[in-house]
Design a protein around this motif. Sequence first.
Motif, PDB file in Angstrom:
ATOM      1  N   MET A 106       0.755  -1.411  -0.023  1.00 16.52           N
ATOM      2  CA  MET A 106       0.049   0.088  -0.027  1.00 16.52           C
ATOM      3  C   MET A 106       0.801   1.269   0.104  1.00 16.52           C
ATOM      4  SD  MET A 106      -2.928   1.165   2.628  1.00 16.52           S
ATOM      5  CE  MET A 106      -1.519   1.830   3.808  1.00 16.52           C
ATOM      6  N   MET A 107       0.507   2.286  -0.901  1.00 15.76           N
ATOM      7  CA  MET A 107       1.463   3.419  -0.686  1.00 15.76           C
ATOM      8  C   MET A 107       1.069   4.386  -0.075  1.00 15.76           C
ATOM      9  SD  MET A 107       3.144   2.654  -3.545  1.00 15.76           S
ATOM     10  CE  MET A 107       4.048   4.263  -3.974  1.00 15.76           C
ATOM     11  N   ALA A 108      -0.264   4.423   0.909  1.00 14.15           N
ATOM     12  CA  ALA A 108      -0.583   5.669   1.847  1.00 14.15           C
ATOM     13  C   ALA A 108      -0.024   5.186   2.942  1.00 14.15           C
ATOM     14  CB  ALA A 108      -2.028   5.120   2.086  1.00 14.15           C
ATOM     15  N   ASP A 109       0.150   6.350   3.669  1.00 16.43           N
ATOM     16  CA  ASP A 109       0.881   6.540   5.119  1.00 16.43           C
ATOM     17  C   ASP A 109       0.272   5.438   6.109  1.00 16.43           C
ATOM     18  OD1 ASP A 109       1.501   6.996   7.644  1.00 16.43           O
ATOM     19  OD2 ASP A 109       1.610   9.281   7.415  1.00 16.43           O
ATOM     20  N   GLU A 110       1.081   4.360   6.174  1.00 12.96           N
ATOM     21  CA  GLU A 110       0.736   3.335   7.041  1.00 12.96           C
ATOM     22  C   GLU A 110      -0.049   3.425   8.278  1.00 12.96           C
ATOM     23  OE1 GLU A 110       3.035  -0.461   7.540  1.00 12.96           O
ATOM     24  OE2 GLU A 110       2.178  -0.637   9.321  1.00 12.96           O
ATOM     25  N   LYS A 111       0.744   4.502   9.140  1.00 14.54           N
ATOM     26  CA  LYS A 111       0.359   4.678  10.399  1.00 14.54           C
ATOM     27  C   LYS A 111      -0.945   5.581  10.240  1.00 14.54           C
ATOM     28  CE  LYS A 111       4.976   4.886  12.891  1.00 14.54           C
ATOM     29  NZ  LYS A 111       6.220   5.560  13.253  1.00 14.54           N
ATOM     30  N   LYS A 112      -1.013   6.437   9.558  1.00 18.88           N
ATOM     31  CA  LYS A 112      -2.227   7.269   9.543  1.00 18.88           C
ATOM     32  C   LYS A 112      -3.652   6.395   9.160  1.00 18.88           C
ATOM     33  CE  LYS A 112      -3.937  11.514   7.196  1.00 18.88           C
ATOM     34  NZ  LYS A 112      -3.845  12.416   6.048  1.00 18.88           N
ATOM     35  N   ILE A 113      -3.172   5.270   8.081  1.00 20.82           N
ATOM     36  CA  ILE A 113      -4.509   4.503   7.640  1.00 20.82           C
ATOM     37  C   ILE A 113      -4.749   3.549   9.008  1.00 20.82           C
ATOM     38  CG2 ILE A 113      -5.148   2.639   6.229  1.00 20.82           C
ATOM     39  CD1 ILE A 113      -4.907   5.423   4.780  1.00 20.82           C
ATOM     40  N   SER A 114      -3.674   3.061   9.504  1.00 23.82           N
ATOM     41  CA  SER A 114      -3.930   2.082  10.727  1.00 23.82           C
ATOM     42  C   SER A 114      -4.733   3.015  11.884  1.00 23.82           C
ATOM     43  CB  SER A 114      -2.657   1.691  11.348  1.00 23.82           C
ATOM     44  OG  SER A 114      -2.157   0.728  10.374  1.00 23.82           O
ATOM     45  N   ARG A 115      -4.277   4.317  12.050  1.00 22.72           N
ATOM     46  CA  ARG A 115      -4.908   4.962  13.029  1.00 22.72           C
ATOM     47  C   ARG A 115      -6.339   5.328  12.856  1.00 22.72           C
ATOM     48  NH1 ARG A 115      -1.206   9.046  13.332  1.00 22.72           N
ATOM     49  NH2 ARG A 115      -2.485  10.280  11.880  1.00 22.72           N
TER      50      ARG A 115
ATOM     51  N   ILE B 225      -6.339   5.977   0.655  1.00 23.22           N
ATOM     52  CA  ILE B 225      -5.671   5.141   0.136  1.00 23.22           C
ATOM     53  C   ILE B 225      -5.712   5.164  -1.429  1.00 23.22           C
ATOM     54  CG2 ILE B 225      -5.974   2.541  -0.622  1.00 23.22           C
ATOM     55  CD1 ILE B 225      -7.048   2.159   2.219  1.00 23.22           C
ATOM     56  N   LEU B 226      -6.789   5.583  -2.151  1.00 21.56           N
ATOM     57  CA  LEU B 226      -6.750   5.601  -3.712  1.00 21.56           C
ATOM     58  C   LEU B 226      -6.158   7.119  -4.053  1.00 21.56           C
ATOM     59  CD1 LEU B 226     -10.380   4.710  -4.222  1.00 21.56           C
ATOM     60  CD2 LEU B 226      -8.487   3.335  -4.854  1.00 21.56           C
ATOM     61  N   SER B 227      -5.838   8.096  -3.334  1.00 18.67           N
ATOM     62  CA  SER B 227      -5.132   9.210  -3.652  1.00 18.67           C
ATOM     63  C   SER B 227      -3.503   8.656  -3.828  1.00 18.67           C
ATOM     64  CB  SER B 227      -5.164  10.208  -2.947  1.00 18.67           C
ATOM     65  OG  SER B 227      -6.488  10.693  -2.975  1.00 18.67           O
ATOM     66  N   ALA B 228      -3.082   7.937  -2.709  1.00 28.39           N
ATOM     67  CA  ALA B 228      -1.886   7.563  -2.716  1.00 28.39           C
ATOM     68  C   ALA B 228      -1.656   6.439  -3.657  1.00 28.39           C
ATOM     69  CB  ALA B 228      -1.446   6.983  -1.255  1.00 28.39           C
ATOM     70  N   HIS B 229      -2.622   5.633  -4.027  1.00 22.73           N
ATOM     71  CA  HIS B 229      -2.448   4.657  -5.173  1.00 22.73           C
ATOM     72  C   HIS B 229      -2.149   5.277  -6.495  1.00 22.73           C
ATOM     73  CE1 HIS B 229      -2.939   1.172  -7.581  1.00 22.73           C
ATOM     74  NE2 HIS B 229      -3.974   1.949  -8.156  1.00 22.73           N
ATOM     75  N   LEU B 230      -2.904   6.343  -6.775  1.00 26.33           N
ATOM     76  CA  LEU B 230      -2.870   7.229  -8.116  1.00 26.33           C
ATOM     77  C   LEU B 230      -1.360   7.727  -7.983  1.00 26.33           C
ATOM     78  CD1 LEU B 230      -6.305   9.109  -8.084  1.00 26.33           C
ATOM     79  CD2 LEU B 230      -5.494   7.516  -9.868  1.00 26.33           C
ATOM     80  N   ARG B 231      -1.149   8.532  -6.977  1.00 27.85           N
ATOM     81  CA  ARG B 231       0.221   9.188  -6.966  1.00 27.85           C
ATOM     82  C   ARG B 231       1.348   8.102  -7.087  1.00 27.85           C
ATOM     83  NH1 ARG B 231      -2.183  13.460  -2.878  1.00 27.85           N
ATOM     84  NH2 ARG B 231      -2.844  14.833  -4.515  1.00 27.85           N
TER      85      ARG B 231
END
Lengths: 87, 87, 87, 87
Positions: free
Chosen positions: A1-10, A53-59
């Motif tokens: 996953m490209m998104a910030d793992e800590k932010k998403i988990s939180r 998640i999708l924004s980070a995926h696109l970028r």
Amino acid sequence: MMADEKKISRMLKTARGQLDGILKMVEEDRYCVEISQQVMATEALLNRVNREILSAHLRGCVQQAATAEDREKKVEELVATLDKILK
Amino acid sequence: MMADEKKISRMLKTARGQLDGILKMVEEDRYCVEISQQVMATEALLNRVNREILSAHLRGCVQQAATAEDREKKVEELVATLDKILK
Amino acid sequence: MMADEKKISRMLKTARGQLDGILKMVEEDRYCVEISQQVMATEALLNRVNREILSAHLRGCVQQAATAEDREKKVEELVATLDKILK
Amino acid sequence: MMADEKKISRMLKTARGQLDGILKMVEEDRYCVEISQQVMATEALLNRVNREILSAHLRGCVQQAATAEDREKKVEELVATLDKILK
């Protein structure tokens, strides 16, 4: 996953905590409209998770797709995702 | 709450289990699009929970509102709920 | 209809004007993303129209339903509407 | 625009015809719930139009973006579009 793992988990843990709270409200036989509001708040939070998640995926994954073949694969995944979001 | 408590609790527990699964996917660094799909599946489930709660609310609390004053209160709550849903 | 007829007609005419503009953009082969934005703007306007209509319906037809039978009919219509909105 | 112009124009003209029908329903003071249903049908049609436009955009403009710079521009547009859709 490209998104910030800590932010998403939180965010996901916050959503899980909200679900625990809603389960308690249901047990305590709280008023329908209050429970509905909490359910909608959790949906809104998960919607923000999905957007992150999708924004980070696109970028990440999409922008850096090196070959035409890889880009085609990524684009078809995005079309399928869009079909679900705009259903 | 007017909705079937057992059914709502079961659906909420399923949603919580899905969130646990998503947290694990995030830890394991799974592919963005797969995680996004699971997040959308949980949102769809919570949307069904909300629909169940609000339908039962309409059939219970709203339909059985005995006085004009009580009906007015219920209607204003529904207008506020609708504003959130259709925002 | 219980909503303000003039206001609703004005909003619908604005939406129709927007659709004419979008049709022109399509003819002129304008950029996809610009057209998509205009389509979403019209959807958002129609969403506001629907919110106005349903709020006035709740405050008028539903609140003033005099008999239990009439209330039951109105409530079942609302449940069906909610099912469409939250699908 | 990358989407099939004829198909998109036809769908938009259908939506415009639906709006004319809704305006007539409003003038004729038809029942709120019937008008709301027609408004939602038009929103659903515009949603399909948007899906067609964005899918074709992904398959055309995005997939064929030749340079890294062009891909970055396209991706930022998609992120902005996604933010609107998932707001």
